[in-house]
Design a protein around this motif. Sequence first.
Motif, short mmCIF file in Angstrom:
data_model
loop_
_atom_site.label_atom_id
_atom_site.label_comp_id
_atom_site.label_asym_id
_atom_site.label_seq_id
_atom_site.Cartn_x
_atom_site.Cartn_y
_atom_site.Cartn_z
N ILE A 101 1.07 -1.10 0.02
CA ILE A 101 -0.17 -0.08 0.13
C ILE A 101 1.05 1.34 -0.18
CG2 ILE A 101 -2.11 1.62 1.26
CD1 ILE A 101 -3.02 -0.90 2.29
N TYR A 102 2.44 1.24 1.11
CA TYR A 102 2.78 2.26 1.07
C TYR A 102 3.55 2.88 0.08
CZ TYR A 102 6.39 5.73 2.18
OH TYR A 102 6.57 6.61 2.03
N SER A 103 4.09 1.33 -0.83
CA SER A 103 4.91 1.79 -2.20
C SER A 103 3.81 1.89 -3.63
CB SER A 103 6.23 0.31 -2.08
OG SER A 103 5.41 -0.70 -2.36
N GLY A 104 3.26 1.92 -3.31
CA GLY A 104 2.32 1.92 -4.50
C GLY A 104 1.71 3.62 -4.72
N GLY A 105 1.30 3.55 -2.74
CA GLY A 105 0.98 5.18 -3.08
C GLY A 105 2.38 5.78 -3.11
N ALA A 106 3.26 5.71 -2.68
CA ALA A 106 4.34 6.67 -2.67
C ALA A 106 4.94 6.83 -4.92
CB ALA A 106 5.77 6.00 -2.30
N LEU A 107 5.31 5.38 -5.39
CA LEU A 107 5.00 5.42 -6.39
C LEU A 107 3.67 6.50 -7.32
CD1 LEU A 107 7.12 4.20 -9.21
CD2 LEU A 107 4.98 2.06 -9.25
N LEU A 108 3.03 6.60 -7.13
CA LEU A 108 1.82 7.34 -7.70
C LEU A 108 1.81 8.73 -7.09
CD1 LEU A 108 -1.08 7.33 -8.54
CD2 LEU A 108 -2.28 6.62 -6.98
N THR A 109 2.43 9.04 -5.67
CA THR A 109 2.19 10.46 -5.67
C THR A 109 3.35 11.07 -6.41
OG1 THR A 109 1.77 9.69 -3.57
CG2 THR A 109 3.46 12.10 -3.32
#
Length: 395
Positions: A332-340
């Motif tokens: 969740i965090y790694s995907g959210g950081a990449l999307l950000t």
Amino acid sequence: MEQPGLVHFNPVPKPDLFWLTAYALILGTGVLIGVVLAFTPVVLVAMYPGTWFLVTLAAVPLGVWIAVRLVGVGRRLMLRYRHLPEYRLFEDRVESVEWPNPQDKGVRLDKNTAPTRRSVRLDQITSAVASFCIVRETYNRYGQRFTETAPILYIRYRSGGRDELLSIPFPSHWDQGVDMWLSHLSDRGVPLLYTPKALYRHDTQVLDDAGRLRLLDELPNLVPYRFGRGWQADEQDIRARWSAVEQVERDAEEARDPALKSARARHPVTAWIIQMLVFVWLGMTVFLQQLAWAGRPAEPANFIISFAAVLLFGLLFFFLLRSYLRWPYIFIYSGGALLTGFMTVVASTGLSDADQSVAAAFFIATVLFQPLCWVPYLIVKRLSAGSKKREQVAV
């Protein structure tokens, strides 16, 4: 004069001078604020009649309420500290002198108020439960709550064919009196039990002895306590045993009801809203870097700053979920950081070369973070495990 057969006298002590002074200053300041709110508008209107100062008269009832309320709190505190409970342990019995707590809702003390006196023979006692009570809760300037605890004994006994409870709090974990009570009760064959569940507060009570007795009877994981080296030393070992029993009970509950495990794993909606704000704050770091390099070429340090921001906000993300942290949260965090990172590149389209360079460095940092996305999760996981272990052995 010492009473025959007296083993230990345990009066509930008054707060020390520091806390008495702190209470007086806080209440005095509050009363002063109330008086100022109540009288200042009246003075202003008297000096400048017919002006907009009439609006300030709305503060008068608030000021009167604050002053009266805090004076009442101070009076109840004074009554409380004049009528504190006392407990005596004799060779063959336990005696108590218990006053109503004027800080409790609906309790009033007057000159006709008399204490409740109890005398319990040791052969009436069915068990004694050693536990914790809350002395006070304070907050530091960062809003962190600190809870000061002390030992307490719950004496369960039979009287008139009914189960009764006598709660005996002690002033601190370093008080030698608790060892004298535990040792004497143990030597007289009274079964000792343990739970760290706090059911008693020194300042105010949300439970009476009947309510505590009911909860103690319902607790499934009271563990036997064999008095040995003393309360402080014994508690470290007994808490570890209690934690093991609690985990067994928890696993058994979840085995009987799989939906319970899923429910415990879910965080409330507010927790996930806060997690989404982490990504907003993460994106703000790009904006701040762009402001820093406005009108100047972007520095090569942008990548290092961006990578550090992704790592630090990852620690924050997992820390906020530490109460029930699970490995899928890594994605969740790694995907959210990449999307950000991708969104910042899109948002920087059409801006200056320096701004686009900052956004590109941030996006690259989020891409290179992916193989290391487990690092902040593992750090928080280890810290949380260490914190729980320290709590298990804390006195």
